[in-house]
Design a protein around this motif. Structure first.
Motif, PDB file in Angstrom:
ATOM      1  N   GLU A 211      51.773  29.173  31.352  1.00  0.00           N
ATOM      2  CA  GLU A 211      52.762  28.285  31.960  1.00  0.00           C
ATOM      3  C   GLU A 211      52.918  26.952  31.225  1.00  0.00           C
ATOM      4  N   VAL A 212      51.873  26.510  30.540  1.00  0.00           N
ATOM      5  CA  VAL A 212      51.897  25.179  29.916  1.00  0.00           C
ATOM      6  C   VAL A 212      51.889  25.323  28.389  1.00  0.00           C
ATOM      7  N   PRO A 213      53.011  25.102  27.745  1.00  0.00           N
ATOM      8  CA  PRO A 213      53.089  25.231  26.277  1.00  0.00           C
ATOM      9  C   PRO A 213      52.116  24.301  25.554  1.00  0.00           C
ATOM     10  N   GLU A 214      51.846  23.129  26.138  1.00  0.00           N
ATOM     11  CA  GLU A 214      50.940  22.184  25.495  1.00  0.00           C
ATOM     12  C   GLU A 214      49.515  22.731  25.393  1.00  0.00           C
ATOM     13  N   ILE A 215      49.159  23.626  26.313  1.00  0.00           N
ATOM     14  CA  ILE A 215      47.841  24.255  26.222  1.00  0.00           C
ATOM     15  C   ILE A 215      47.840  25.293  25.105  1.00  0.00           C
ATOM     16  N   GLN A 216      48.933  26.021  24.977  1.00  0.00           N
ATOM     17  CA  GLN A 216      49.043  27.034  23.929  1.00  0.00           C
ATOM     18  C   GLN A 216      48.966  26.424  22.538  1.00  0.00           C
ATOM     19  N   ASP A 217      49.606  25.257  22.356  1.00  0.00           N
ATOM     20  CA  ASP A 217      49.606  24.658  21.015  1.00  0.00           C
ATOM     21  C   ASP A 217      48.400  23.740  20.770  1.00  0.00           C
ATOM     22  N   GLY A 218      47.499  23.643  21.751  1.00  0.00           N
ATOM     23  CA  GLY A 218      46.273  22.885  21.551  1.00  0.00           C
ATOM     24  C   GLY A 218      46.364  21.410  21.863  1.00  0.00           C
ATOM     25  N   THR A 219      47.521  20.932  22.310  1.00  0.00           N
ATOM     26  CA  THR A 219      47.659  19.513  22.649  1.00  0.00           C
ATOM     27  C   THR A 219      46.830  19.174  23.888  1.00  0.00           C
ATOM     28  N   ILE A 220      46.795  20.103  24.839  1.00  0.00           N
ATOM     29  CA  ILE A 220      46.013  19.932  26.056  1.00  0.00           C
ATOM     30  C   ILE A 220      44.948  21.025  26.097  1.00  0.00           C
ATOM     31  N   GLU A 221      43.759  20.628  26.505  1.00  0.00           N
ATOM     32  CA  GLU A 221      42.644  21.578  26.583  1.00  0.00           C
ATOM     33  C   GLU A 221      42.095  21.605  28.002  1.00  0.00           C
ATOM     34  N   ILE A 222      41.841  22.804  28.503  1.00  0.00           N
ATOM     35  CA  ILE A 222      41.172  22.959  29.793  1.00  0.00           C
ATOM     36  C   ILE A 222      39.674  22.959  29.523  1.00  0.00           C
ATOM     37  N   LYS A 223      38.985  21.929  30.001  1.00  0.00           N
ATOM     38  CA  LYS A 223      37.559  21.778  29.710  1.00  0.00           C
ATOM     39  C   LYS A 223      36.683  22.603  30.646  1.00  0.00           C
ATOM     40  N   SER A 224      37.064  22.724  31.892  1.00  0.00           N
ATOM     41  CA  SER A 224      36.292  23.525  32.847  1.00  0.00           C
ATOM     42  C   SER A 224      37.179  23.891  34.024  1.00  0.00           C
ATOM     43  N   ALA A 225      36.743  24.906  34.752  1.00  0.00           N
ATOM     44  CA  ALA A 225      37.518  25.376  35.902  1.00  0.00           C
ATOM     45  C   ALA A 225      36.578  25.951  36.945  1.00  0.00           C
ATOM     46  N   ALA A 226      36.957  25.819  38.189  1.00  0.00           N
ATOM     47  CA  ALA A 226      36.167  26.356  39.295  1.00  0.00           C
ATOM     48  C   ALA A 226      37.130  26.785  40.389  1.00  0.00           C
ATOM     49  N   ARG A 227      36.774  27.847  41.084  1.00  0.00           N
ATOM     50  CA  ARG A 227      37.674  28.288  42.154  1.00  0.00           C
ATOM     51  C   ARG A 227      36.933  29.092  43.208  1.00  0.00           C
ATOM     52  N   GLU A 228      37.455  29.026  44.404  1.00  0.00           N
ATOM     53  CA  GLU A 228      37.088  29.934  45.469  1.00  0.00           C
ATOM     54  C   GLU A 228      38.343  30.753  45.735  1.00  0.00           C
ATOM     55  N   PRO A 229      38.381  31.984  45.223  1.00  0.00           N
ATOM     56  CA  PRO A 229      39.611  32.781  45.185  1.00  0.00           C
ATOM     57  C   PRO A 229      40.361  32.829  46.510  1.00  0.00           C
ATOM     58  N   GLY A 230      41.657  32.550  46.421  1.00  0.00           N
ATOM     59  CA  GLY A 230      42.520  32.611  47.588  1.00  0.00           C
ATOM     60  C   GLY A 230      42.513  31.362  48.435  1.00  0.00           C
ATOM     61  N   GLN A 231      41.626  30.415  48.140  1.00  0.00           N
ATOM     62  CA  GLN A 231      41.522  29.208  48.950  1.00  0.00           C
ATOM     63  C   GLN A 231      41.837  27.951  48.142  1.00  0.00           C
ATOM     64  N   ARG A 232      40.955  27.638  47.189  1.00  0.00           N
ATOM     65  CA  ARG A 232      41.144  26.388  46.458  1.00  0.00           C
ATOM     66  C   ARG A 232      40.510  26.480  45.080  1.00  0.00           C
ATOM     67  N   VAL A 261      51.650  29.232  39.030  1.00  0.00           N
ATOM     68  CA  VAL A 261      50.265  29.708  39.064  1.00  0.00           C
ATOM     69  C   VAL A 261      49.824  29.937  40.506  1.00  0.00           C
ATOM     70  N   VAL A 262      50.169  29.003  41.383  1.00  0.00           N
ATOM     71  CA  VAL A 262      49.822  29.132  42.800  1.00  0.00           C
ATOM     72  C   VAL A 262      50.400  30.413  43.395  1.00  0.00           C
ATOM     73  N   ASN A 263      51.649  30.717  43.036  1.00  0.00           N
ATOM     74  CA  ASN A 263      52.288  31.936  43.556  1.00  0.00           C
ATOM     75  C   ASN A 263      51.546  33.188  43.106  1.00  0.00           C
ATOM     76  N   GLU A 264      51.100  33.216  41.861  1.00  0.00           N
ATOM     77  CA  GLU A 264      50.370  34.380  41.346  1.00  0.00           C
ATOM     78  C   GLU A 264      49.015  34.518  42.039  1.00  0.00           C
ATOM     79  N   LEU A 265      48.450  33.378  42.471  1.00  0.00           N
ATOM     80  CA  LEU A 265      47.129  33.385  43.115  1.00  0.00           C
ATOM     81  C   LEU A 265      47.229  33.422  44.634  1.00  0.00           C
ATOM     82  N   GLN A 266      48.344  33.874  45.126  1.00  0.00           N
ATOM     83  CA  GLN A 266      48.531  34.053  46.568  1.00  0.00           C
ATOM     84  C   GLN A 266      48.359  32.758  47.358  1.00  0.00           C
ATOM     85  N   GLY A 267      48.924  31.661  46.825  1.00  0.00           N
ATOM     86  CA  GLY A 267      48.923  30.403  47.555  1.00  0.00           C
ATOM     87  C   GLY A 267      47.659  29.574  47.415  1.00  0.00           C
ATOM     88  N   GLU A 268      46.814  29.921  46.483  1.00  0.00           N
ATOM     89  CA  GLU A 268      45.571  29.170  46.271  1.00  0.00           C
ATOM     90  C   GLU A 268      45.880  27.718  45.867  1.00  0.00           C
TER      91      GLU A 268
END
Length: 467
Positions: A211-232, A261-268
Motif C-alpha cells: 500500500e505504501v510506495p515509500e516502503i517499497q522504494d526504501g524511503t520508509i522502513e518498518i522497524k518493528s510490528a506487533a499485533r493481536e489478530p483481529g483486534q489491534r 490494510v484494515v479492511n484486509e485484516l477484518q477491521g483490526e
C-alpha cells in the motif's frame, strides 16, 4: 516393449511441467529396475533411451573369464570374442539384450516406477519454486476444509492455512479468494507442504509494503510490528528522508492507505508510531495514547518501569492489557506499569514498615526504600556491607541493625499489615527490584522510586524484531 514411448515422455513432460531429460532418466531407471528383477539381481545392467528408435536399450555387463561359474555375471573368452575380437581375459563386456521379452507385469511395474519418479521430480520442482517464495504474500482460492484447516489452491499446488493462522472471526467458504503470508515450505512424505498465515505480524508488514510506495522504494522502513489478530496492531516506522513524515505516509490521504490494510485484516485497529533510537522516546510513543510521567530503563535486562498518573493508568494498560502487551512486543522490552499515586502509597507503607525497627530512623527508612528494601525482611536478609554503603554507618552499626531486625521478626514484635502480606506473596513470583525511576527534569522535587514488588501489572512478552 513400450508402445509410443516417445509420445508418453513428451506428454508427461508437458503435463507435469518437467523437463524431458528428467522424464527420460525416470524411464531409464524404471527399466533398469525391471531388468534386474527379470535377469538377475546380481547382474550389472545399463539402460538407455534410443530417441531414434523410440525404444529402451538394455545392456548386460559380464566379466570375461576362462571358466564360467555364473552365467549372469560371466562369459567365456570365446563367446566374448564373437562380440568383440579384441576382448581379453579380465575385461568386462557389455551385451545388448535384443529381445528382453518383458511380460505385461514387467511393463506395468515399469510404468508404476516411471510415474513415481515423475511425481518425485514434480514434488522437487514445486518445493524449489515455492521455497523461494517464503516470506512473500501469496493469493489463492479456498477449496475445502481438512481437519479444520483450509486447503488453498495456488494453481500449481495446494497450500494449508491452519485454523490457528486465521484471523478470529474470519469464515472462508470454498471459492473465496484468500491472501496470506507464506511462512514456510517443508518437504513431507506426501510432497511439499506450503504453510500460510494471516495472523503473523509479517503479514501486516507485507500489506503495508504493497500500500505504501515509500516502503517499497526504501524511503520508509518498518522497524518493528506487533499485533493481536483481529483486534489491534502497532507498527513502528522511520524515514530516511527527513522531509517525509513516515506516519503520515503510511496513513495516506484521508487514511486511505491504512484503511485498505484494515479492511484486509477484518477491521483490526492499527496504531502507527514513529520509531526512535532513544528507547525512552520510543516507549512513550509505543504506549500512546497514554501520557507517561517517568520511565526507568534497564538496558541489560531489557525491562522498563513506567509510572503514569492515575487517570492515565487504564489508557496505558489498555483493554485487558492489550496496549502494554503490544508496546512490549514493539519495543522488545518487558514493561511494568504502576500509577504514581499507587507508587507513592506503596513507598509510604514500606517506610512505615521499616520504622517499626527502633534502630531505623525516618531518614534511614527513606534511603532503604529508595534502594529497594521494601520490608523489614529485606533488611534482615541484607549484608552488612550493603547497609554501610547505603546509610553511611559503621559495620558495627549495620550488624546491630540486622540483628535487631532479625530478633524482632523472630520474637513476633513486628507485625506486618494484612495487605502488605498479600503484596509480599504476589511479589514472590516476580523479579527482584531493579532500581529508581528517572527523576522528572521538570520537577526537581520528584523522587519517585519503586520496585517490581509493587507492580499492578506484569507483562512478559517476547519481542518481535524485523530482520
Amino acid at each position: 516393449m513400450f508402445s509410443e514411448l516417445g509420445r508418453v515422455i513428451e506428454t508427461l513432460g508437458k503435463e507435469r511441467g518437467i523437463e524431458k531429460d528428467i522424464v527420460i532418466k525416470a524411464v531409464e531407471q524404471a527399466f533398469l529396475v525391471t531388468a534386474r528383477k527379470k535377469f538377475g539381481l546380481q547382474g550389472e545392467y545399463e539402460t538407455r533411451y534410443n530417441d531414434g528408435d523410440d525404444d529402451i536399450e538394455i545392456f548386460q555387463y559380464k566379466n570375461v573369464v576362462d571358466e564360467v561359474r555364473d552365467t549372469i555375471v560371466e562369459i567365456t573368452l570365446a563367446d566374448a570374442q564373437e562380440l568383440d575380437e579384441d576382448v581379453e581375459i579380465g575385461d568386462q563386456i557389455g551385451i545388448k539384450i535384443e529381445n528382453p521379452n518383458f511380460s505385461r507385469v514387467d511393463v506395468q511395474t515399469a510404468r508404476q516406477i516411471i510415474f513415481q519418479k515423475v511425481r518425485d521430480a514434480e514434488r522437487e520442482i514445486l518445493f524449489a519454486e515455492y521455497k523461494h517464495k517464503e516470506g512473500e504474500l501469496i493469493t489463492g482460492i479456498a477449496r475445502r476444509y481438512e481437519r479444520g484447516n483450509i486447503v488453498v489452491d495456488l494453481g500449481k499446488a495446494d497450500a494449508v492455512l491452519s485454523r490457528r493462522e486465521v484471523i478470529p472471526g474470519e469464515n472462508f467458504k470454498p471459492g473465496d479468494r484468500i491472501q496470506a503470508f507464506l511462512t514456510e515450505v517443508v518437504m513431507t512424505n506426501r510432497g511439499p507442504e506450503i504453510r500460510l498465515s494471516r495472523t503473523t505480524p509479517l503479514f501486516l508488514v507485507k500489506l503495508f509494503e504493497i500500500e505504501v510506495p515509500e516502503i517499497q522504494d526504501g524511503t520508509i522502513e518498518i522497524k518493528s510490528a506487533a499485533r493481536e489478530p483481529g483486534q489491534r496492531a502497532k507498527i513502528a516506522v522511520i524515514s530516511v528522508d527527513k522531509d517525509i513524515d513516515p506516519v503520515g505516509a503510511c496513513v495516506g490521504m484521508k487514511g486511505s492507505r491504512v484503511q485498505n490494510v484494515v479492511n484486509e485484516l477484518q477491521g483490526e485497529k492499527i496504531d502507527i508510531v514513529k520509531w526512535s533510537d532513544d528507547v525512552d522516546t520510543f516507549a512513550r510513543a509505543a504506549l500512546a495514547p497514554s501520557e507517561i510521567t517517568n520511565i526507568q530503563i534497564d538496558h541489560e535486562d531489557h525491562t522498563m518501569d513506567v509510572v503514569v498518573e492515575e487517570d492515565q493508568l487504564s489508557l496505558a494498560i489498555g483493554r485487558r492489557g492489550q496496549n502494554v502487551r503490544l508496546a512490549a512486543m514493539l519495543s522488545g522490552y518487558k514493561i511494568n506499569i504502576i500509577s504514581k499515586s499507587k507508587l507513592q502509597e506503596k513507598i509510604q507503607k514500606s517506610v512505615e514498615n521499616l520504622l517499626q525497627v527502633p534502630s531505623i530512623t525516618d531518614t534511614y527508612a527513606q534511603v532503604l526504600v529508595q534502594s529497594g528494601f521494601m520490608a523489614v525482611g529485606d533488611v534482615a536478609a541484607a549484608d552488612a556491607e550493603q547497609l554501610v554503603d547505603l546509610l553511611e554507618i559503621t559495620e558495627e552499626q549495620a550488624n546491630e541493625m540486622i540483628s535487631a531486625t532479625t530478633e524482632a521478626i523472630s520474637g513476633g514484635e513486628i507485625q506486618l499489615q494484612a495487605e502488605d502480606e498479600e503484596e509480599l506473596v504476589s511479589a514472590s513470583a516476580v523479579p527482584a527490584y531493579h532500581g529508581l525511576i528517572n527523576k522528572n527534569e521538570s520537577d526537581d522535587d520528584s523522587q519517585d522510586k519503586f520496585s517490581d514488588a509493587e507492580r499492578r501489572l506484569r507483562e512478559e512478552l517476547a519481542a518481535f524484531k524485523l530482520k
